[in-house]
Design an enzyme around this catalytic site. Structure first.
Site, PDB file in Angstrom:
ATOM      1  N   HIS A  17       0.841  -1.205   0.000  1.00  0.00           N
ATOM      2  CA  HIS A  17       0.000   0.000   0.000  1.00  0.00           C
ATOM      3  C   HIS A  17       0.877   1.257   0.000  1.00  0.00           C
ATOM      4  CE1 HIS A  17      -3.531   2.502   1.097  1.00  0.00           C
ATOM      5  NE2 HIS A  17      -2.629   3.214   1.751  1.00  0.00           N
ATOM      6  N   GLU A  18       1.822   1.290   0.902  1.00  0.00           N
ATOM      7  CA  GLU A  18       2.693   2.466   0.997  1.00  0.00           C
ATOM      8  C   GLU A  18       3.629   2.555  -0.212  1.00  0.00           C
ATOM      9  OE1 GLU A  18       1.941   4.612   3.041  1.00  0.00           O
ATOM     10  OE2 GLU A  18       0.684   3.430   4.387  1.00  0.00           O
ATOM     11  N   HIS A  21       1.927   4.559  -2.841  1.00  0.00           N
ATOM     12  CA  HIS A  21       2.076   6.004  -2.596  1.00  0.00           C
ATOM     13  C   HIS A  21       3.483   6.475  -2.969  1.00  0.00           C
ATOM     14  CE1 HIS A  21      -1.788   6.504  -0.793  1.00  0.00           C
ATOM     15  NE2 HIS A  21      -1.526   5.801   0.290  1.00  0.00           N
TER      16      HIS A  21
END
Length: 350
Positions: A17-18, A21
């Protein structure tokens, strides 16, 4: 062992998920100052590509801190060329969406891996036959194998149940009993049952229960892609629907689970083998993607909401509003976490 597997699964999903980003921010020319898995005291850290990479003591989340972005103090800004603050609302939204998108993509690949390994599915083998039900009156028996319904070949219990639920009128059922093929005709009746959200519903059924027999689903290359796509869409739809029902009160708040539930489910999945762990990881990955899209200021969805406001009205929301909503967002988030933990403890205590 189950706790370790839970930590590894959660940490892996949060990492991706990170990473979404991070990759989107770098693509947009934004400096990522910190990439952390976990919160609290840093246990391990190193610096690479102008970013400090860390593993922290509390493995219940993670974050990337971009230059000019600080959720603890939204007033802290940077107007440097490599800052998050100088990007357009659409560029910011692209960065924010990349995290949840990474979870959906990861879930697709997990389901794809499951498809390649041959997922186990529930076979259409009858276990219990309810007395005086349509199946009982038609002469269906325990260990009968349902081969087809109205000429449609049956491979899994799930597709059989859907055909029965969607039926209109009588059904011609082909069964295998021992080494022989027999044909039965029956009409489903509407009965009360519960769905996956534990809601009481009315549904067409014939009065049979599964024998709990599984078999491996063999898939062609094209079927493998279809399976991964369908499972990702199904999981996303199920979680969105569950959240909607929870918000409007159709599903009671006691159904919400927390960290303890995740550990228990991971433990159960681990006991069933690596395929079950992949299934569970894919479902949690979709869950993370969906939850982070909620319009809560502490989450990606909340930041997207602020940027949409700026894009539509051509001005940023006032700092005081952002601060108040961000604080409210954290209160909501921690309240939900607390409720999930409370429910988990109640379940453990019976």
């Amino acid at each position: 062992m189950s706790i370790l597997v839970s930590i590894l699964v959660l940490s892996g999903l949060i990492f991706f998920h990170e990473l979404g980003h991070y990759a989107a921010a770098k693509f947009m020319g934004v400096t990522v100052e910190v990439f952390s898995i976990g919160f609290g005291k840093r246990l391990f850290t190193f610096r690479k590509w102008d970013t400090e990479w860390s593993i922290s003591a509390v493995p219940l989340g993670g974050y990337v801190r971009m230059k000019g972005q600080d959720d603890s103090d939204p007033t802290k800004k940077s107007l440097d060329a490599d800052s998050y603050n100088v990007k357009t609302p659409m560029q910011k939204i692209f960065i924010l969406l990349a995290g949840p998108a990474a979870n959906f993509v990861l879930a697709f690949f997990l389901y794809f891996g499951i498809a390649l390994g041959g997922p186990n599915i529930l076979s259409p083998v009858i276990g219990e036959v309810v007395k005086d039900s349509p199946a009982f009156k038609a002469g269906l028996q325990t260990d009968d194998i349902i081969k087809s319904i109205d000429g449609v070949k049956i491979i899994a219990w799930k597709e059989m149940a859907k055909i029965i639920s969607d039926s209109d009128g009588s059904l011609n059922i082909e069964i295998q009993r021992g080494g022989y093929i027999e044909f039965k005709t029956l009409t489903p009746s509407i009965r009360e049952t519960t769905n996956m959200f534990n809601e009481v519903i009315q549904k067409k059924m014939i009065g049979i229960a599964s024998a709990g027999v599984f078999h491996k689903l063999e898939l062609s290359p094209s079927d493998t892609l279809s399976y991964a796509t369908e499972q990702t869409i199904f999981a996303s739809t199920m979680i969105f629907t569950g959240l909607k029902k929870l918000i409007v009160g159709e599903v009671p708040a006691k159904e919400l689970g927390g960290v303890i539930s995740i550990v228990k489910l991971t433990s159960d999945a681990t006991a069933q083998g690596w395929m079950s762990v992949l299934f569970f990881a894919a479902l949690i990955s979709v869950n993370l993607g969906v939850l982070n899209l909620l319009p809560i200021p502490a989450l990606d969805g909340g930041h997207i909401m602020f940027n949409l406001y700026e894009f539509i009205f051509r001005r940023e929301a006032s700092e005081s509003v952002i601060i108040k909503l961000t604080i409210a967002g954290w209160v909501i988030l921690f309240s939900l976490m607390g409720l999930g933990l409370f429910n988990d403890i109640n379940r453990l205590m019976g």
